[in-house]
Design a protein around this motif. Structure first.
Motif, PDB file in Angstrom:
ATOM      1  N   ALA A   1      -4.822  11.094  -7.180  1.00 56.35           N
ATOM      2  CA  ALA A   1      -5.093  10.718  -5.791  1.00 56.35           C
ATOM      3  C   ALA A   1      -6.051  11.709  -5.132  1.00 56.35           C
ATOM      4  O   ALA A   1      -6.952  11.303  -4.394  1.00 56.35           O
ATOM      5  CB  ALA A   1      -3.789  10.635  -4.994  1.00 56.35           C
ATOM      6  N   SER A   2      -5.892  13.001  -5.425  1.00 54.70           N
ATOM      7  CA  SER A   2      -6.792  13.998  -4.836  1.00 54.70           C
ATOM      8  C   SER A   2      -8.208  13.837  -5.390  1.00 54.70           C
ATOM      9  O   SER A   2      -9.187  14.019  -4.666  1.00 54.70           O
ATOM     10  CB  SER A   2      -6.272  15.417  -5.057  1.00 54.70           C
ATOM     11  N   CYS A   3      -8.337  13.496  -6.670  1.00 54.53           N
ATOM     12  CA  CYS A   3      -9.661  13.229  -7.255  1.00 54.53           C
ATOM     13  C   CYS A   3     -10.302  12.021  -6.574  1.00 54.53           C
ATOM     14  O   CYS A   3     -11.486  12.055  -6.218  1.00 54.53           O
ATOM     15  CB  CYS A   3      -9.547  12.966  -8.758  1.00 54.53           C
TER      16      CYS A   3
ATOM     17  N   VAL B   1       0.836  -1.196   0.000  1.00 56.63           N
ATOM     18  CA  VAL B   1       0.000   0.000   0.000  1.00 56.63           C
ATOM     19  C   VAL B   1       0.875   1.251   0.000  1.00 56.63           C
ATOM     20  O   VAL B   1       0.614   2.209  -0.732  1.00 56.63           O
ATOM     21  CB  VAL B   1      -0.964   0.000   1.207  1.00 56.63           C
ATOM     22  N   ALA B   2       1.925   1.243   0.803  1.00 57.49           N
ATOM     23  CA  ALA B   2       2.832   2.395   0.842  1.00 57.49           C
ATOM     24  C   ALA B   2       3.486   2.625  -0.515  1.00 57.49           C
ATOM     25  O   ALA B   2       3.597   3.768  -0.978  1.00 57.49           O
ATOM     26  CB  ALA B   2       3.899   2.192   1.916  1.00 57.49           C
ATOM     27  N   ALA B   3       3.888   1.553  -1.183  1.00 56.29           N
ATOM     28  CA  ALA B   3       4.496   1.683  -2.511  1.00 56.29           C
ATOM     29  C   ALA B   3       3.485   2.217  -3.521  1.00 56.29           C
ATOM     30  O   ALA B   3       3.816   3.075  -4.343  1.00 56.29           O
ATOM     31  CB  ALA B   3       5.055   0.335  -2.970  1.00 56.29           C
ATOM     32  N   ALA B   4       2.245   1.744  -3.451  1.00 57.29           N
ATOM     33  CA  ALA B   4       1.206   2.210  -4.377  1.00 57.29           C
ATOM     34  C   ALA B   4       0.901   3.684  -4.156  1.00 57.29           C
ATOM     35  O   ALA B   4       0.669   4.427  -5.105  1.00 57.29           O
ATOM     36  CB  ALA B   4      -0.066   1.381  -4.219  1.00 57.29           C
ATOM     37  N   ASN B   5       0.918   4.129  -2.917  1.00 58.46           N
ATOM     38  CA  ASN B   5       0.627   5.526  -2.609  1.00 58.46           C
ATOM     39  C   ASN B   5       1.826   6.447  -2.830  1.00 58.46           C
ATOM     40  O   ASN B   5       1.649   7.632  -3.093  1.00 58.46           O
ATOM     41  CB  ASN B   5       0.132   5.671  -1.173  1.00 58.46           C
TER      42      ASN B   5
ATOM     43  N   ALA C   1      -7.167   5.344 -13.264  1.00 59.45           N
ATOM     44  CA  ALA C   1      -5.817   5.358 -12.683  1.00 59.45           C
ATOM     45  C   ALA C   1      -4.827   4.764 -13.670  1.00 59.45           C
ATOM     46  O   ALA C   1      -5.208   4.025 -14.571  1.00 59.45           O
ATOM     47  CB  ALA C   1      -5.806   4.561 -11.382  1.00 59.45           C
ATOM     48  N   ASP C   2      -3.551   5.048 -13.449  1.00 52.59           N
ATOM     49  CA  ASP C   2      -2.514   4.495 -14.320  1.00 52.59           C
ATOM     50  C   ASP C   2      -2.207   3.038 -13.999  1.00 52.59           C
ATOM     51  O   ASP C   2      -1.537   2.359 -14.760  1.00 52.59           O
ATOM     52  CB  ASP C   2      -1.237   5.338 -14.232  1.00 52.59           C
ATOM     53  N   HIS C   3      -2.697   2.549 -12.866  1.00 55.96           N
ATOM     54  CA  HIS C   3      -2.459   1.159 -12.455  1.00 55.96           C
ATOM     55  C   HIS C   3      -3.628   0.705 -11.588  1.00 55.96           C
ATOM     56  O   HIS C   3      -4.127   1.482 -10.768  1.00 55.96           O
ATOM     57  CB  HIS C   3      -1.149   1.064 -11.665  1.00 55.96           C
TER      58      HIS C   3
ATOM     59  N   GLY D   1      -6.957   0.717  -4.459  1.00 49.86           N
ATOM     60  CA  GLY D   1      -6.856   0.046  -3.161  1.00 49.86           C
ATOM     61  C   GLY D   1      -6.061   0.841  -2.154  1.00 49.86           C
ATOM     62  O   GLY D   1      -6.411   0.890  -0.966  1.00 49.86           O
ATOM     63  N   GLY D   2      -5.008   1.479  -2.604  1.00 46.38           N
ATOM     64  CA  GLY D   2      -4.197   2.304  -1.706  1.00 46.38           C
ATOM     65  C   GLY D   2      -4.975   3.478  -1.145  1.00 46.38           C
ATOM     66  O   GLY D   2      -4.849   3.828   0.033  1.00 46.38           O
ATOM     67  N   ARG D   3      -5.808   4.088  -1.973  1.00 44.56           N
ATOM     68  CA  ARG D   3      -6.598   5.234  -1.523  1.00 44.56           C
ATOM     69  C   ARG D   3      -7.688   4.786  -0.546  1.00 44.56           C
ATOM     70  O   ARG D   3      -7.966   5.467   0.438  1.00 44.56           O
ATOM     71  CB  ARG D   3      -7.220   5.989  -2.702  1.00 44.56           C
TER      72      ARG D   3
END
Length: 103
Positions: free
Chosen positions: A28-30, A16-20, A57-59, A64-66
Motif C-alpha cells: 500500500a505504501s508503494c 473499499v474499507a475491506a480492501a484497505n 498486488a495480492d488481489h 481501487g482501494g488506494r
C-alpha cells in the motif's frame, strides 16, 4: 428515506474499507507513493501507469482501494476515461486521473 444511490455508496464504501483493511502495508505504501509521484507530474495517468511502477498486488481490488483513498484525500481527481494499453486488460476502460487540490 434511503435511496438506491445511498445504498450503492454504502456498499462501495464497505468494499473499499475491506480492501484497505487487510492489505499488505508495504505494498500500500508503494502504491500510495507511486500515485503521489504521478500526481506531482501534473499529467493525466491511469492505474496501468501506477502498476508499471510497483510490485503486483495480492488481489486485483487492492488498487481501487488506494485510488479511492487518494481521491478522498484530494491527492488526485478523476478527469475522464481512456482505454487500457495492457494486453491482459484487452482495451478495457480505465479512469483517468490528475493531480487534485491537495496533490
Amino acid at each position: 428515506m434511503t435511496t438506491l444511490a445511498d445504498l450503492s455508496r454504502a456498499v462501495r464504501d464497505a468494499g473499499v474499507a475491506a480492501a484497505n483493511a487487510n492489505q499488505d502495508t508495504w505494498w500500500a505504501s508503494c502504491c500510495d507513493a507511486a500515485i503521489r509521484h504521478l500526481a506531482a507530474l501534473d499529467r493525466p495517468f491511469t492505474a496501468d501507469r501506477v502498476q508499471a511502477l510497483i510490485p503486483p498486488a495480492d488481489h486485483p481490488c487492492r488498487m481501487g482501494g488506494r485510488f479511492h483513498a487518494a481521491v478522498r484525500a484530494g491527492i488526485i481527481r478523476p478527469i475522464g476515461y481512456t482505454l487500457s494499453e495492457r494486453p491482459s486488460r484487452r482495451r478495457g476502460v480505465l479512469r483517468l486521473y490528475q493531480r487534485g487540490v491537495a496533490g
